[in-house]
Design an enzyme around this catalytic site. Structure first.
Site, PDB file in Angstrom:
ATOM      1  N   LYS A   1       0.823  -1.223   0.000  1.00 53.91           N
ATOM      2  CA  LYS A   1       0.000   0.000   0.000  1.00 53.91           C
ATOM      3  C   LYS A   1       0.852   1.266   0.000  1.00 53.91           C
ATOM      4  O   LYS A   1       2.037   1.246   0.282  1.00 53.91           O
ATOM      5  CB  LYS A   1      -0.984  -0.038   1.179  1.00 53.91           C
ATOM      6  CG  LYS A   1      -2.149  -0.994   0.891  1.00 53.91           C
ATOM      7  CD  LYS A   1      -3.276  -0.889   1.883  1.00 53.91           C
ATOM      8  CE  LYS A   1      -4.397  -1.850   1.471  1.00 53.91           C
ATOM      9  NZ  LYS A   1      -5.390  -2.039   2.516  1.00 53.91           N
TER      10      LYS A   1
ATOM     11  N   ARG B   1      -3.376  -9.991   5.100  1.00 47.94           N
ATOM     12  CA  ARG B   1      -3.819  -9.996   3.696  1.00 47.94           C
ATOM     13  C   ARG B   1      -2.665  -9.471   2.848  1.00 47.94           C
ATOM     14  O   ARG B   1      -2.271  -8.312   2.988  1.00 47.94           O
ATOM     15  CB  ARG B   1      -5.071  -9.114   3.559  1.00 47.94           C
ATOM     16  CG  ARG B   1      -5.671  -9.096   2.171  1.00 47.94           C
ATOM     17  CD  ARG B   1      -6.921  -8.215   2.137  1.00 47.94           C
ATOM     18  NE  ARG B   1      -7.556  -8.251   0.831  1.00 47.94           N
ATOM     19  CZ  ARG B   1      -7.198  -7.508  -0.199  1.00 47.94           C
ATOM     20  NH1 ARG B   1      -6.215  -6.647  -0.087  1.00 47.94           N
ATOM     21  NH2 ARG B   1      -7.842  -7.619  -1.360  1.00 47.94           N
TER      22      ARG B   1
HETATM   23  C1  9MG Z   1     -10.214  -5.552  -0.605  1.00 42.33           C
HETATM   24  N1  9MG Z   1      -9.234  -4.962   0.282  1.00 42.33           N
HETATM   25  C2  9MG Z   1      -8.263  -4.082  -0.069  1.00 42.33           C
HETATM   26  N2  9MG Z   1      -7.552  -3.748   1.015  1.00 42.33           N
HETATM   27  C3  9MG Z   1      -8.077  -4.441   2.062  1.00 42.33           C
HETATM   28  C4  9MG Z   1      -7.779  -4.525   3.421  1.00 42.33           C
HETATM   29  O1  9MG Z   1      -6.811  -3.798   3.962  1.00 42.33           O
HETATM   30  N3  9MG Z   1      -8.520  -5.332   4.188  1.00 42.33           N
HETATM   31  C5  9MG Z   1      -9.538  -6.063   3.663  1.00 42.33           C
HETATM   32  N4  9MG Z   1     -10.244  -6.842   4.505  1.00 42.33           N
HETATM   33  N5  9MG Z   1      -9.864  -6.020   2.363  1.00 42.33           N
HETATM   34  C6  9MG Z   1      -9.147  -5.218   1.590  1.00 42.33           C
END
Ligand code: 9MG
Length: 361
Positions: A300, A335
């Protein structure tokens, strides 16, 4: 609703392998092999926020007046083991691999738009050690355009159908739309991942409840198109807590039990750098919500802001640093785009942390 008291576990350390009877070894953290040695007690009264660190003994002995019961409920919630999520034990950090089925995905540049390529990519992530495969057909990066429901369905359903017979990894559907949730559940998805915490679509709460699937509730301020223009918070860490607590209550009222919920503070969603780093540094606070916590910081923009790395594909080291810092604070689901690299880093982190490669194998 704004809370008056919050409790954050601090001084988190690996549980001693031999916790002899009567030996002091801190308090348990969410059923993980981690303990905490102290707490930060945060009192909030409107705009006034007072934070202080208290040793556990002091925290227990002190009279918190009308907050005593609330403080003890929060500590109870921090300690309780979390139930399995769609069969997955959450006593160790788990990896959710990102599968973007979008032409404008911010970090993989739409390389996986064909169904076969997306399925192959997802299977590779599972091979590399992903416990969950997160399939998304609508980009939610800052500035992204809305995707009509039919378009989103045509992107994600064939991928879920193509994947389901070939993997035992859990499949989550990343969507804000009730119809996509229902159809994805029918196609074999195991988990719903909604970056709007079931607020975007007025049918989402009811439909999510009908599917019976676990739900990831993420905090976001505003809509992806404009969310990072001018985000505003009283205290970002606490505002996110209050929002997630209210969404847990809404889910329970709609018939989704707490045992099926996961919370996520939503890095980059209506948050500038100071907001993102405050949330990451205080992420252990969210254990007091009594449900598993997920962090998504992979590739990010905040990594660029911190380390000046403009190409998302060059942000792997920063992504791993964020993942390990979260794992050290008991975050249960990470994630990520780079599953193999994260898996390797987590394995070495675990071995170095616990002194054995067996603890969380
Ligand atoms: C779809 N998506 C993009 N960034 C995300 C994040 O930080 N958390 C979750 N749960 N979904 C995300």
């Amino acid at each position: 609703m704004q809370r008056a008291i919050y409790v954050r576990p601090v001084g988190i350390f690996p549980a001693p392998l031999d916790e002899g009877e009567g030996a002091w070894s801190g308090l348990p953290l969410a059923g993980q092999p981690l303990r905490y040695a102290a707490v930060e007690i945060i009192e909030r009264d409107g705009a006034r926020v007072k934070r202080r660190i208290a040793a556990l003994g002091d925290a227990f002995e002190r009279d918190w007046g009308r907050h005593t019961l609330a403080a003890s409920d929060l500590m109870q919630a921090i300690g309780a083991a979390r139930p399995r999520l769609a069969g997955l034990a959450l006593d160790r950090p788990r990896i959710m691999g990102i599968v973007n089925v979008t032409p404008d995905s911010f970090s993989d540049g739409g390389r996986f738009v064909s169904v076969d390529a997306a399925v192959a990519h997802a299977l590779r992530l599972a091979e590399e050690g992903a416990d969950i495969l997160d399939i998304g057909g609508e980009s939610t990066r800052p500035g992204a355009d809305y995707v009509p429901v039919e378009e989103e369905l045509s992107r994600v359903l064939p991928v879920i159908e193509g994947l389901r017979p070939h993997t035992e990894a859990l499949i989550s559907i990343d969507t804000r739309k009730a119809e996509v949730m229902a159809r994805a559940a029918g196609a074999g998805a195991d988990i719903l991942n909604d970056v709007s915490a079931l607020t975007h679509d007025r049918d989402a709460l009811a439909v999510a409840a009908q599917t019976g699937l676990p739900v990831i509730l993420m905090h976001a301020q505003g809509d992806p198109k404009t969310m990072n223009d001018n985000p505003q918070y009283g205290d970002v860490v606490l505002d996110v807590f209050d929002f997630l607590e209210s969404r847990i209550a809404a889910c329970e009222a709609a018939g989704i039990p707490k045992a099926k919920l996961v919370v996520d503070p939503g890095i980059g969603f209506g948050k500038h750098l100071p907001h993102n780093v405050a949330v990451m540094a205080n992420i252990a606070l969210y254990h007091a919500l009594g449900v598993p916590v997920l962090l998504g910081a992979s590739r990010k923009k905040l990594i660029d802001h911190i380390s000046d790395v403009s190409n998302p594909q060059d942000r792997v080291p920063g992504s791993i640093a964020a993942a390990l810092a979260a794992a050290a604070r008991g975050v249960q689901i990470l994630r990520v785009h780079d599953v193999a690299a994260t898996r390797q880093a987590l394995s070495v982190w675990q071995a170095s942390m616990f002194g054995t490669d067996k603890v969380l194998a």
